[in-house]
Motif scaffolding. Structure first.
Motif, short mmCIF file in Angstrom:
data_model
loop_
_atom_site.label_atom_id
_atom_site.label_comp_id
_atom_site.label_asym_id
_atom_site.label_seq_id
_atom_site.Cartn_x
_atom_site.Cartn_y
_atom_site.Cartn_z
N ASP A 96 37.80 61.98 29.84
CA ASP A 96 38.35 63.33 30.05
C ASP A 96 39.60 63.46 29.20
OD1 ASP A 96 36.50 64.17 31.94
OD2 ASP A 96 37.66 63.41 33.63
N HIS A 97 39.82 64.63 28.66
CA HIS A 97 41.03 64.97 27.87
C HIS A 97 41.08 64.30 26.50
CE1 HIS A 97 42.42 66.59 31.69
NE2 HIS A 97 42.24 65.39 32.23
N ALA A 98 40.00 63.62 26.12
CA ALA A 98 40.02 62.89 24.85
C ALA A 98 40.00 63.84 23.66
CB ALA A 98 38.80 61.98 24.76
N TYR A 99 40.60 63.38 22.57
CA TYR A 99 40.45 64.07 21.28
C TYR A 99 40.11 63.03 20.24
CZ TYR A 99 41.10 66.89 17.15
OH TYR A 99 40.88 67.56 15.96
N HIS A 100 38.98 63.23 19.55
CA HIS A 100 38.61 62.25 18.52
C HIS A 100 38.31 62.90 17.17
CE1 HIS A 100 38.68 58.98 21.39
NE2 HIS A 100 37.90 59.68 22.21
N GLY A 101 38.39 64.23 17.07
CA GLY A 101 38.19 64.85 15.76
C GLY A 101 37.28 66.06 15.81
N ARG A 102 36.94 66.55 14.60
CA ARG A 102 36.25 67.83 14.48
C ARG A 102 34.91 67.75 13.76
NH1 ARG A 102 39.93 72.45 14.74
NH2 ARG A 102 42.08 71.83 14.99
N THR A 103 34.44 66.54 13.45
CA THR A 103 33.10 66.44 12.87
C THR A 103 32.08 66.54 14.01
OG1 THR A 103 33.21 64.04 13.10
CG2 THR A 103 33.87 64.96 10.96
N ASN A 104 30.79 66.57 13.70
CA ASN A 104 29.84 66.86 14.79
C ASN A 104 29.89 65.80 15.88
OD1 ASN A 104 26.85 66.71 16.01
ND2 ASN A 104 27.46 68.80 15.60
N LEU A 105 29.85 64.52 15.50
CA LEU A 105 29.90 63.48 16.54
C LEU A 105 31.24 63.49 17.26
CD1 LEU A 105 28.87 61.00 18.07
CD2 LEU A 105 29.56 59.59 16.13
N THR A 106 32.33 63.63 16.50
CA THR A 106 33.64 63.56 17.17
C THR A 106 33.94 64.82 17.98
OG1 THR A 106 34.81 64.22 15.15
CG2 THR A 106 34.62 61.86 15.58
N MET A 107 33.33 65.96 17.64
CA MET A 107 33.45 67.13 18.52
C MET A 107 32.78 66.83 19.85
SD MET A 107 32.91 70.76 16.60
CE MET A 107 31.46 70.32 15.68
N ALA A 108 31.64 66.16 19.79
CA ALA A 108 30.95 65.79 21.04
C ALA A 108 31.84 64.85 21.85
CB ALA A 108 29.62 65.12 20.73
N VAL A 117 35.10 54.32 23.78
CA VAL A 117 36.13 54.72 22.82
C VAL A 117 37.26 55.39 23.60
CG1 VAL A 117 36.64 56.06 20.73
CG2 VAL A 117 34.34 55.12 21.09
N ILE A 118 38.46 54.86 23.47
CA ILE A 118 39.57 55.39 24.26
C ILE A 118 40.87 55.43 23.46
CG2 ILE A 118 40.10 53.12 25.30
CD1 ILE A 118 40.69 54.90 27.92
N GLU A 119 41.64 56.50 23.67
CA GLU A 119 43.00 56.56 23.12
C GLU A 119 43.90 55.87 24.16
OE1 GLU A 119 43.71 61.00 21.90
OE2 GLU A 119 41.92 60.86 23.13
N PRO A 120 44.59 54.82 23.78
CA PRO A 120 45.44 54.11 24.76
C PRO A 120 46.53 55.01 25.34
CG PRO A 120 45.27 52.86 22.72
CD PRO A 120 44.59 54.17 22.47
N ILE A 121 47.00 55.97 24.55
CA ILE A 121 47.79 57.08 25.08
C ILE A 121 47.12 58.32 24.52
CG2 ILE A 121 50.02 58.28 25.05
CD1 ILE A 121 51.39 55.62 24.66
N THR A 176 58.57 72.18 16.95
CA THR A 176 57.98 71.49 18.11
C THR A 176 56.49 71.82 18.18
OG1 THR A 176 58.65 73.42 19.38
CG2 THR A 176 60.05 71.47 19.57
N LEU A 177 55.77 71.00 18.92
CA LEU A 177 54.33 71.20 19.10
C LEU A 177 54.00 71.21 20.58
CD1 LEU A 177 52.96 68.56 16.54
CD2 LEU A 177 53.08 71.03 16.20
N THR A 178 52.91 71.89 20.91
CA THR A 178 52.39 71.78 22.28
C THR A 178 51.04 71.06 22.21
OG1 THR A 178 51.33 73.93 22.06
CG2 THR A 178 53.50 73.89 23.11
N CYS A 179 50.56 70.62 23.34
CA CYS A 179 49.23 70.01 23.39
C CYS A 179 48.77 70.00 24.84
CB CYS A 179 49.25 68.59 22.80
SG CYS A 179 50.19 67.38 23.75
N GLY A 180 47.69 69.28 25.10
CA GLY A 180 47.20 69.16 26.47
C GLY A 180 45.99 70.02 26.71
#
Ligand SMILES: Cc1ncc(COP(=O)(O)O)c(C=O)c1O
Length: 453
Positions: free
Chosen positions: A161-173, A233-237, A415-419
């Motif tokens: 949940d909340h993961a972000y891995h990119g914008r290609t077809n697999l990483t969008m999934a 596949v996990i983002e440690p933060i 500054t940036l926002t996210c989440g």
């Protein structure tokens, strides 16, 4: 600053390290150029702050109107060593003058091998490693999945949940959030399964890291089956998902489970890697050793380079010719990475990131005492965030987060926002930012909270 001979703007650390506002933000020249942008650039490509940059270095960006803005974004966690860092530009110029491209798959060169050697030294794990170099973070993640699939002979990929891995077809999934990353872009790659993340601030009841990991493992075990999983596949933060630091014990428990079941553990350190969190990699904080690690962003001081690095026996399971690409490990980008790694080592940037973390968390804590709209302060090192909530202390408040950010922009702080809920203010200063500038930036952040209360 302009070069006397060429009259071109010069960036790098010698730029005056100051916030200087000479026009409104954006100024008239940026506004004019932004209109032109609209005539030529697709609207799908967004802009956080419409100032056109002419030079940057240390902790500032100088725009076309002569404003000098304090950079709390680093181009989304890229220019940790500072823009146009001397170690980077020297090597880039030297390499560009020697040759700019051969394609490593056609005729090799040392820079590529040197970067792979450095990655083996710096990434967690004291074992024989290999790397493949690519152009973008998304491409690195895709390649990690390809490698894990070949190695295990299995298809399924677990993400969170909340993961972000990119914008290609697999990483969008693999990415969790629909808007703006996925809306209308499907159908998406299959065999991607999502498990619950450890998100301490949003757990309905206190949950230890081990318990949160067991909850995720239960979902994966029951809904997918451990023996079908090629990789976790996990983002440690979490990066785009809100700078969520999982509860202690979450990553080690997951790591242990993947090892028990022959599942490749992939740490996506594209945002958290290369000194950002106060260590070389975020996994280092809990001594978690992934099988594969994906890196990009901070690796090359602003040039496009990405990598998958990991256990030799996993990396080498792919047939000859199975990995690569025309530009992957471009010689100029490799030169930049070597310069960037040199700067990180020489200046002990993990220590700088820890110091930034102390300052930023101290400032955010002081602001939160006055403003209960800060529901949570979290992060590590120079990857810090404040989650903004409503009066009940929990409901996400993206409008307030946006107003605070807009105030900062108008007052010369990027500054940036996210989440997932768009309600997290994230702070990613260049690791070389002088302390007086960081202090001034957080004076503005504090004013922004007062002004928008
Ligand atoms: C954790 C993580 N993975 C992957 C990516 C994708 O990287 P890129 O934008 O270089 O494709 C990002 C980018 O923000 C990221 O933060």
């Amino acid at each position: 600053m302009t070069d006397a001979a060429t009259q071109r703007p010069v960036g790098g650390p010698d730029l005056p390290q100051e916030r200087r506002l000479v026009t409104e933000i954006p100024g008239p020249e940026s506004v004019r150029r932004f209109e032109r942008r609209g005539q030529h650039v697709a609207t799908g490509v967004s802009t956080t702050l419409p100032v056109f940059v002419e030079a940057a270095g240390g902790g500032v960006l100088v725009d076309a109107d002569g404003n000098s803005l304090i950079d709390l974004a680093s181009g989304i966690a890229v220019t940790g060593v500072g823009n146009s860092a001397p170690e980077v530009t020297a090597r880039v110029v030297e390499q560009a003058q020697a040759f700019t491209h051969t394609c490593f798959m056609v005729t090799p060169y040392d820079g590529y091998v040197d970067v792979c050697e450095k990655l083996a030294e710096l990434t967690p794990g004291d074992f024989d490693k290999r790397s493949a170099l690519l152009n973008s973070g998304a491409e690195a993640v895709e390649n990690a999945v390809k490698i894990a699939r070949v190695h295990t002979g299995r298809d399924a990929v677990a993400v969170f949940d909340h993961a972000y891995h990119g914008r290609t077809n697999l990483t969008m999934a693999m990415t969790a959030k629909n808007m703006p990353y996925k809306q209308g872009f499907g159908p998406f790659a299959n065999e991607v399964y999502r498990a619950p993340m450890s998100y301490p601030f949003r757990e309905p009841a206190p949950l230890s890291g081990e318990q949160a990991a067991d909850r995720a493992i239960d979902v994966l075990d029951k809904q997918v089956g451990a023996r079908n999983l090629a990789c976790v596949v996990i983002e440690p933060i979490l990066g785009e998902g809100g700078f969520v630091v999982p509860a202690d014990g979450f990553l080690p428990r997951l790591r242990e489970w993947t090892a028990e079941h022959g599942i490749v553990f992939v740490a996506d350190e594209i945002q958290s890697g290369f000194c950002r969190t106060g260590d070389w990699f975020a996994c280092d904080h809990e001594g978690v050793v992934p099988d594969l690690i994906t890196t990009a962003k901070g690796i090359a001081g602003g040039l496009p380079l990405a990598a998958v690095t990991g256990r030799a026996e996993i990396m080498n399971s792919v047939h000859v010719g199975g990995l690569g690409g025309t530009y992957g490990g471009n010689p100029v980008a490799c030169a930049a990475a070597l310069g960037s790694i040199e700067a990180m080592t020489k200046q002990d940037l993990p220590a700088r990131a820890r110091r930034i973390g102390e300052i930023v968390s101290g400032r955010l804590t002081a602001i939160a005492e006055k403003h209960p709209s800060i529901g949570d302060i979290r992060g590590r090192g120079a990857m810090m965030a404040a989650e903004i909530v409503g009066a009940d202390g929990l409901t996400p408040d993206p409008v307030r987060a946006g107003s605070v950010s807009a105030f900062c922009h108008a007052h010369g702080v990027v500054t940036l926002t996210c989440g997932t809920y768009g309600n997290v203010l994230r702070f990613l200063p260049p690791l070389v930012m002088p302390e007086h500038l960081l202090t001034e930036a957080f004076d503005v952040v504090a004013e922004a909270f007062d002004a928008t209360a």
